[in-house]
Design an enzyme around this catalytic site. Structure first.
Site, PDB file in Angstrom:
ATOM      1  N   ASP A  13      39.706  75.036  91.481  1.00 31.51           N
ATOM      2  CA  ASP A  13      38.941  75.629  92.586  1.00 31.51           C
ATOM      3  C   ASP A  13      38.907  74.745  93.826  1.00 31.51           C
ATOM      4  O   ASP A  13      37.923  74.720  94.557  1.00 31.51           O
ATOM      5  CB  ASP A  13      37.502  75.973  92.140  1.00 31.51           C
ATOM      6  CG  ASP A  13      37.501  76.799  90.876  1.00 31.51           C
ATOM      7  OD1 ASP A  13      38.301  77.747  90.806  1.00 31.51           O
ATOM      8  OD2 ASP A  13      36.730  76.488  89.953  1.00 31.51           O
ATOM      9  N   LYS A  16      43.524  75.831  96.366  1.00 29.58           N
ATOM     10  CA  LYS A  16      45.008  75.834  96.318  1.00 29.58           C
ATOM     11  C   LYS A  16      45.585  77.157  96.825  1.00 29.58           C
ATOM     12  O   LYS A  16      46.649  77.165  97.426  1.00 29.58           O
ATOM     13  CB  LYS A  16      45.500  75.584  94.883  1.00 29.58           C
ATOM     14  CG  LYS A  16      45.165  74.211  94.355  1.00 29.58           C
ATOM     15  CD  LYS A  16      45.627  74.031  92.937  1.00 29.58           C
ATOM     16  CE  LYS A  16      44.910  74.937  91.950  1.00 29.58           C
ATOM     17  NZ  LYS A  16      43.460  74.716  91.829  1.00 29.58           N
ATOM     18  N   ASN A  38      43.402  82.935  83.991  1.00 30.75           N
ATOM     19  CA  ASN A  38      42.212  82.080  84.079  1.00 30.75           C
ATOM     20  C   ASN A  38      42.070  81.579  85.505  1.00 30.75           C
ATOM     21  O   ASN A  38      41.001  81.199  85.946  1.00 30.75           O
ATOM     22  CB  ASN A  38      42.297  80.896  83.099  1.00 30.75           C
ATOM     23  CG  ASN A  38      43.634  80.169  83.127  1.00 30.75           C
ATOM     24  OD1 ASN A  38      44.605  80.650  83.702  1.00 30.75           O
ATOM     25  ND2 ASN A  38      43.686  79.019  82.491  1.00 30.75           N
ATOM     26  N   GLY A  40      42.043  81.819  89.637  1.00 33.71           N
ATOM     27  CA  GLY A  40      41.590  82.785  90.624  1.00 33.71           C
ATOM     28  C   GLY A  40      41.918  82.230  91.987  1.00 33.71           C
ATOM     29  O   GLY A  40      41.402  81.198  92.371  1.00 33.71           O
ATOM     30  N   HIS A  41      42.826  82.886  92.682  1.00 36.01           N
ATOM     31  CA  HIS A  41      43.237  82.380  93.991  1.00 36.01           C
ATOM     32  C   HIS A  41      42.707  83.303  95.076  1.00 36.01           C
ATOM     33  O   HIS A  41      42.969  84.496  95.058  1.00 36.01           O
ATOM     34  CB  HIS A  41      44.765  82.306  94.079  1.00 36.01           C
ATOM     35  CG  HIS A  41      45.338  81.311  93.139  1.00 36.01           C
ATOM     36  ND1 HIS A  41      46.670  81.241  92.824  1.00 36.01           N
ATOM     37  CD2 HIS A  41      44.747  80.325  92.444  1.00 36.01           C
ATOM     38  CE1 HIS A  41      46.867  80.257  91.978  1.00 36.01           C
ATOM     39  NE2 HIS A  41      45.717  79.699  91.731  1.00 36.01           N
ATOM     40  N   GLN A 221      44.471  75.668  88.275  1.00 35.78           N
ATOM     41  CA  GLN A 221      43.480  74.723  87.744  1.00 35.78           C
ATOM     42  C   GLN A 221      43.635  73.353  88.431  1.00 35.78           C
ATOM     43  O   GLN A 221      44.092  73.306  89.560  1.00 35.78           O
ATOM     44  CB  GLN A 221      43.572  74.602  86.214  1.00 35.78           C
ATOM     45  CG  GLN A 221      43.132  75.850  85.466  1.00 35.78           C
ATOM     46  CD  GLN A 221      44.221  76.895  85.288  1.00 35.78           C
ATOM     47  OE1 GLN A 221      45.339  76.562  84.947  1.00 35.78           O
ATOM     48  NE2 GLN A 221      43.903  78.137  85.509  1.00 35.78           N
ATOM     49  N   GLY A 423      37.664  76.183 106.930  1.00 37.15           N
ATOM     50  CA  GLY A 423      37.137  77.526 106.696  1.00 37.15           C
ATOM     51  C   GLY A 423      38.094  78.287 105.816  1.00 37.15           C
ATOM     52  O   GLY A 423      39.227  77.855 105.595  1.00 37.15           O
TER      53      GLY A 423
HETATM   54  P1  IMP Z   1      40.661  78.321  79.817  1.00 30.72           P
HETATM   55  O1  IMP Z   1      41.724  77.891  80.776  1.00 30.72           O
HETATM   56  O2  IMP Z   1      40.154  79.696  80.079  1.00 30.72           O
HETATM   57  O3  IMP Z   1      41.045  78.072  78.403  1.00 30.72           O
HETATM   58  O4  IMP Z   1      39.388  77.357  80.097  1.00 30.72           O
HETATM   59  C1  IMP Z   1      39.416  75.964  79.804  1.00 30.72           C
HETATM   60  C2  IMP Z   1      38.613  75.179  80.831  1.00 30.72           C
HETATM   61  O5  IMP Z   1      39.262  75.229  82.084  1.00 30.72           O
HETATM   62  C3  IMP Z   1      37.207  75.714  81.062  1.00 30.72           C
HETATM   63  O6  IMP Z   1      36.347  74.622  81.299  1.00 30.72           O
HETATM   64  C4  IMP Z   1      37.353  76.577  82.293  1.00 30.72           C
HETATM   65  O7  IMP Z   1      36.152  76.715  82.986  1.00 30.72           O
HETATM   66  C5  IMP Z   1      38.378  75.780  83.071  1.00 30.72           C
HETATM   67  N1  IMP Z   1      39.207  76.590  83.960  1.00 30.72           N
HETATM   68  C6  IMP Z   1      40.228  77.406  83.622  1.00 30.72           C
HETATM   69  N2  IMP Z   1      40.776  77.967  84.703  1.00 30.72           N
HETATM   70  C7  IMP Z   1      40.112  77.494  85.764  1.00 30.72           C
HETATM   71  C8  IMP Z   1      40.250  77.675  87.190  1.00 30.72           C
HETATM   72  O8  IMP Z   1      41.135  78.381  87.685  1.00 30.72           O
HETATM   73  N3  IMP Z   1      39.365  76.992  87.961  1.00 30.72           N
HETATM   74  C9  IMP Z   1      38.429  76.177  87.441  1.00 30.72           C
HETATM   75  N4  IMP Z   1      38.274  75.960  86.147  1.00 30.72           N
HETATM   76  C10 IMP Z   1      39.109  76.607  85.301  1.00 30.72           C
END
Ligand code: IMP
Length: 436
Positions: A13, A16, A38, A40-41, A221, A423
């Site tokens: 977060d 990126k 997982n 989110g962009h 991530q 921003g």
């Molecule tokens: P998973 O990737 O869903 O297996 O989650 C594993 C860990 O990575 C957890 O602590 C999630 O909150 C974190 N996580 C996974 N994807 C993101 C992301 O895009 N941004 C922030 N944290 C993430």
């Protein structure tokens, strides 16, 4: 030839999506190399906000985009994103690696069940089936994108997998009955829908590099969530580091020219685990201020993010692991209005030999670390329009205390900033060094 990898230097977060979108304008291809939905962009253009989980951010610059072999794909989500983009008249020039792995409904179920079972050791996952899908890949039970195009093989593999997962669900005490035929038929249909996009993507990428095309590798991530270099087991299941781009896209390490680290001016964390600089207790109001101003709620799960001061020990570690050339700093505007801003420059660590100061990232002892801070003067809050004007005027126009903050970071990390983001919008950006 210019190939640039963009990675997160913190816990994800970092912004990126915006940075990739900014550089994508000059790129020929944008490639995702790890993770799945997982991620989110968020990309903001003018008054419009776009949120993606799987499709690389370059899509809204109408670029060729590739989902590499290192990714895990939830086809429902991918097909929804494709439909949404089509409905908004974006050009879809997408290729999906035949070797990327597929997330099935039992992966999502198991993600939740495993988390519950782990209790205190759970990572607080996004419950998108990411971990269980990567488990299958490594155990060689995985089902790849290419398998969806061969009905007999898919049937054999799915029958085996579903039999096994059904037993696993029972072990976890879950009563769900997996409907084999329904799953098989559903995924055969998905296979047909994605058939036009499936390709041998390493050939596309390497040929483009041979032709001196510009390629952006978009990490998801952050470094501290890397399966190998993160704060294990509170990590994701893929390699979020620059090295992951080579394996997850099929390019040799010497073909990568530059690595850009994206760093938020403070930090945030969704999920569990130690965060030494988390802003808590008497400073809680500051955390709330940053969370609300910075909209620090998960793009994927909507969870409120934990907020912390900038941790330079962690970013310096990310610099080493990724061999960062430059830093793109985001969300400096969010810190506007704070009287004092802290930066963590070392840890006091409680070890066997007593307490000692360190600036080496103790990845296995983070819970025993107390941050040592440097306190800096903040800068005044401004409206989004004012930040927008400042972005247009360039570096000289930013507040003096912000310049001091940046200088401190640069002196510590010993790498330059390539970009300052003030921003969410594409043009709330000051480019200090070109990467293409
Ligand atoms: P998973 O990737 O869903 O297996 O989650 C594993 C860990 O990575 C957890 O602590 C999630 O909150 C974190 N996580 C996974 N994807 C993101 C992301 O895009 N941004 C922030 N944290 C993430």
């Amino acid at each position: 030839m210019t190939s640039v990898v963009i990675v997160g230097t913190q816990w994800g977060d970092e912004g990126k999506g915006k940075i990739t979108d900014f550089y994508a304008e000059k790129a020929d291809i944008v490639v995702r190399f790890q993770g799945g939905n997982n991620a989110g962009h968020t990309v903001v253009i003018g008054e419009k906000t776009y949120k993606f989980h799987l499709i690389p951010s370059g899509t809204i610059q109408n670029k060729k985009v590739i989902i590499g072999n290192g990714c895990v794909i939830d086809l429902k989500v991918l097909l929804q994103e494709i439909e949404l983009l089509k409905s908004k008249n974006f050009k879809i020039d997408l290729k999906i690696s035949s070797n990327a792995h597929v997330i099935f409904p039992y992966h999502n179920l198991l993600d939740g069940l495993e988390e519950n079972f782990k209790g205190k050791l759970s990572a607080g996952t996004t419950k998108r089936g990411i971990g269980p899908c990567y488990q299958d890949k490594v155990a060689r039970f995985g089902i790849k994108i290419i398998d969806l195009l061969h009905e007999d093989l898919l049937r054999t593999k799915l029958e085996q997998n579903i039999t096994l997962k059904q037993k696993l669900l029972k072990i976890y005490g879950d009563k769900t009955e997996l409907d084999k035929e329904k799953i098989i038929n559903e995924y055969i249909k998905y296979g047909e829908k994605i058939r036009p996009y499936v390709d041998e993507t390493p050939y596309i990428i390497n040929k483009a590099l041979d032709e001196n095309k510009k390629i952006l590798f978009e990490g998801a991530q952050g470094t501290l969530l890397s399966i190998d270099h993160g704060i294990y087991p509170r990590t994701t299941s893929s390699n979020t580091c620059s090295g992951g781009a080579c394996v997850g896209a099929g390019v040799g390490p010497t073909r990568i020219n530059k690595v850009i680290g994206v760093m938020k001016a403070y930090l945030s964390r969704v999920g569990t685990g130690p965060v030494p600089t988390e802003i808590l207790d008497e400073e809680k109001e500051i955390a709330n201020y940053i969370r609300e101003k910075g909209h620090e709620y998960g793009t994927t799960t909507g969870r409120p993010r934990r907020i912390g001061w900038l941790d330079l020990v962690a970013v310096k570690y990310a610099k080493m692991i990724n061999n960062l050339d430059m830093i793109a700093i985001t969300k400096l505007d969010t810190l506007g209005g704070l009287e004092k801003i802290k930066i963590c420059v070392a840890y006091m660590i409680e070890g066997k030999e007593g307490r000692k100061e360190t600036d080496i990232m103790p990845t296995n002892m983070l819970e025993n670390c107390e941050p040592i801070y440097l306190e800096m003067q903040g800068w005044k809050d401004k409206s989004p329009d004012e930040w927008h004007k400042i972005s247009k005027m360039g570096y000289d126009a930013i507040p003096e205390n912000m310049k001091k903050y940046l200088k401190k970071i640069e002196d510590y990390l010993k790498i330059p900033f390539c970009l300052i983001s003030l921003g969410p919008r594409r043009d709330d950006t000051i480019q200090l060094q070109k990467i293409f």
